[in-house]
Design a protein around this motif. Structure first.
Motif, PDB file in Angstrom:
ATOM      1  N   CYS A 148       0.838  -1.197   0.000  1.00 30.54           N
ATOM      2  CA  CYS A 148       0.000   0.000   0.000  1.00 30.54           C
ATOM      3  C   CYS A 148       0.876   1.251   0.000  1.00 30.54           C
ATOM      4  O   CYS A 148       0.671   2.159   0.808  1.00 30.54           O
ATOM      5  CB  CYS A 148      -0.899  -0.042   1.236  1.00 30.54           C
ATOM      6  N   PRO A 149       1.880   1.340  -0.885  1.00 27.79           N
ATOM      7  CA  PRO A 149       2.876   2.424  -0.806  1.00 27.79           C
ATOM      8  C   PRO A 149       2.287   3.805  -1.023  1.00 27.79           C
ATOM      9  O   PRO A 149       2.814   4.798  -0.491  1.00 27.79           O
ATOM     10  CB  PRO A 149       3.867   2.060  -1.915  1.00 27.79           C
ATOM     11  N   GLN A 150       1.217   3.893  -1.777  1.00 31.67           N
ATOM     12  CA  GLN A 150       0.642   5.199  -2.082  1.00 31.67           C
ATOM     13  C   GLN A 150       0.034   5.871  -0.859  1.00 31.67           C
ATOM     14  O   GLN A 150      -0.230   7.072  -0.878  1.00 31.67           O
ATOM     15  CB  GLN A 150      -0.416   5.072  -3.193  1.00 31.67           C
ATOM     16  N   HIS A 151      -0.174   5.085   0.204  1.00 34.26           N
ATOM     17  CA  HIS A 151      -0.792   5.634   1.413  1.00 34.26           C
ATOM     18  C   HIS A 151       0.200   5.822   2.563  1.00 34.26           C
ATOM     19  O   HIS A 151      -0.215   6.110   3.695  1.00 34.26           O
ATOM     20  CB  HIS A 151      -1.943   4.734   1.863  1.00 34.26           C
ATOM     21  N   LEU A 152       1.481   5.657   2.315  1.00 37.67           N
ATOM     22  CA  LEU A 152       2.475   5.950   3.353  1.00 37.67           C
ATOM     23  C   LEU A 152       2.511   7.449   3.615  1.00 37.67           C
ATOM     24  O   LEU A 152       2.585   8.254   2.681  1.00 37.67           O
ATOM     25  CB  LEU A 152       3.865   5.475   2.921  1.00 37.67           C
ATOM     26  N   THR A 153       2.474   7.823   4.884  1.00 35.01           N
ATOM     27  CA  THR A 153       2.533   9.237   5.238  1.00 35.01           C
ATOM     28  C   THR A 153       3.982   9.685   5.357  1.00 35.01           C
ATOM     29  O   THR A 153       4.888   8.851   5.504  1.00 35.01           O
ATOM     30  CB  THR A 153       1.813   9.488   6.572  1.00 35.01           C
ATOM     31  N   PRO A 154       4.244  10.996   5.326  1.00 36.60           N
ATOM     32  CA  PRO A 154       5.622  11.478   5.517  1.00 36.60           C
ATOM     33  C   PRO A 154       6.230  11.005   6.839  1.00 36.60           C
ATOM     34  O   PRO A 154       7.412  10.673   6.891  1.00 36.60           O
ATOM     35  CB  PRO A 154       5.459  13.000   5.473  1.00 36.60           C
ATOM     36  N   VAL A 155       5.426  10.969   7.898  1.00 36.07           N
ATOM     37  CA  VAL A 155       5.932  10.503   9.197  1.00 36.07           C
ATOM     38  C   VAL A 155       6.314   9.034   9.113  1.00 36.07           C
ATOM     39  O   VAL A 155       7.361   8.614   9.616  1.00 36.07           O
ATOM     40  CB  VAL A 155       4.884  10.727  10.307  1.00 36.07           C
ATOM     41  N   GLU A 156       5.485   8.238   8.461  1.00 35.52           N
ATOM     42  CA  GLU A 156       5.777   6.807   8.327  1.00 35.52           C
ATOM     43  C   GLU A 156       7.039   6.579   7.501  1.00 35.52           C
ATOM     44  O   GLU A 156       7.826   5.678   7.791  1.00 35.52           O
ATOM     45  CB  GLU A 156       4.583   6.095   7.702  1.00 35.52           C
ATOM     46  N   ARG A 157       7.255   7.387   6.484  1.00 35.01           N
ATOM     47  CA  ARG A 157       8.477   7.257   5.684  1.00 35.01           C
ATOM     48  C   ARG A 157       9.713   7.563   6.529  1.00 35.01           C
ATOM     49  O   ARG A 157      10.750   6.919   6.381  1.00 35.01           O
ATOM     50  CB  ARG A 157       8.416   8.182   4.472  1.00 35.01           C
ATOM     51  N   ARG A 158       9.574   8.532   7.429  1.00 35.70           N
ATOM     52  CA  ARG A 158      10.714   8.853   8.313  1.00 35.70           C
ATOM     53  C   ARG A 158      10.980   7.721   9.295  1.00 35.70           C
ATOM     54  O   ARG A 158      12.139   7.410   9.590  1.00 35.70           O
ATOM     55  CB  ARG A 158      10.449  10.167   9.058  1.00 35.70           C
ATOM     56  N   VAL A 159       9.913   7.098   9.797  1.00 36.54           N
ATOM     57  CA  VAL A 159      10.079   5.946  10.706  1.00 36.54           C
ATOM     58  C   VAL A 159      10.810   4.824   9.992  1.00 36.54           C
ATOM     59  O   VAL A 159      11.699   4.169  10.564  1.00 36.54           O
ATOM     60  CB  VAL A 159       8.707   5.463  11.221  1.00 36.54           C
ATOM     61  N   LEU A 160      10.474   4.579   8.743  1.00 38.77           N
ATOM     62  CA  LEU A 160      11.117   3.513   7.974  1.00 38.77           C
ATOM     63  C   LEU A 160      12.605   3.773   7.764  1.00 38.77           C
ATOM     64  O   LEU A 160      13.407   2.840   7.696  1.00 38.77           O
ATOM     65  CB  LEU A 160      10.417   3.351   6.627  1.00 38.77           C
ATOM     66  N   LYS A 161      12.971   5.023   7.664  1.00 34.32           N
ATOM     67  CA  LYS A 161      14.372   5.358   7.424  1.00 34.32           C
ATOM     68  C   LYS A 161      15.213   5.323   8.694  1.00 34.32           C
ATOM     69  O   LYS A 161      16.441   5.249   8.622  1.00 34.32           O
ATOM     70  CB  LYS A 161      14.479   6.748   6.792  1.00 34.32           C
TER      71      LYS A 161
END
Length: 218
Positions: free
Chosen positions: A168-181
């Motif tokens: 569901c990559p289109q629904h990743l939020t900016p905060v979630e992307r930072r958590v992943l990194k």
């Protein structure tokens, strides 16, 4: 007592045999350590006991198995009808991942970190499309407010977000992307020390491979 019959085998490895069973009350899942090699009986027992204690900790929590019995050899838990994430991928299903995150939050508030959610096999998609979590052999219990448990809870969340990034990559939020990194020292230590040992033991000694719990590969 009602007769217990085996319906079908679900999985068998060096740490036990898992089968779908039926008795007078209905279906349930049994992990049986009876066929574990003698030299693996202690770690197999330790993992099964760990799962039993984890299920006791979260007793009554929806979308997780209930502990039905543990006698030191057989662990029985309730059956949840569904399929592993890799068998029924929740592609584009934002509702699934929202509910999965709420489920994780409730799990963590009970003082439990799953610790093995990178494996798609440990995430179920139930018959109604809702998420569920199984296989608590590596779960860690503790004070949910402690620094260690908060760290493990964050790793659980990162693993869920990795699955969201896959399906569901289109629904990743900016905060979630930072958590992943943001990689914790626990993850880095595992990749440097624990994972090479795990791969050596499972592939060279036990001669089995779970493909990181993602199911069979073509």
């Amino acid at each position: 007592m009602s007769d217990v019959i085996e319906v079908t085998a679900l999985k068998a490895d060096s740490f036990g045999r898992i089968a779908l069973m039926r008795d007078g009350r209905g279906l349930f899942v049994r992990r049986d350590l009876g066929h574990v090699p003698w030299w693996l009986r202690l770690p197999a027992w330790w993992l099964a006991r760990r799962e039993a204690r984890a299920l006791e900790r979260i007793d009554g929590l929806e979308a997780t198995p209930r502990l039905l019995g543990w006698d030191g050899r057989k662990l029985d838990r309730s059956y949840m009808e569904g399929a592993a994430m890799y068998q029924r991928p929740p592609r584009g299903d934002l509702a699934y991942f929202r509910r999965a995150r709420r489920l994780l939050q409730r799990l963590h508030r009970r003082g439990l970190a799953h610790n093995d959610l990178a494996k798609e096999a440990n995430w179920l998609v139930l018959a109604d499309g809702a998420p569920a979590i199984i296989d608590f052999q590596l779960a860690v219990r503790g004070d949910p407010r402690s620094r260690w448990m908060r760290l493990l809870a964050r790793e659980d969340l990162r693993h869920l977000l990795k699955h969201k990034r896959t399906y569901c990559p289109q629904h990743l939020t900016p905060v979630e992307r930072r958590v992943l990194k943001r990689h914790s020292w626990v993850r880095e230590l595992w990749f440097v020390t624990g994972k090479p040992v795990y791969r050596f033991v499972t592939r060279r000694i036990l001669h089995w491979e779970d493909n990181e719990g993602q199911g069979p590969k073509p």
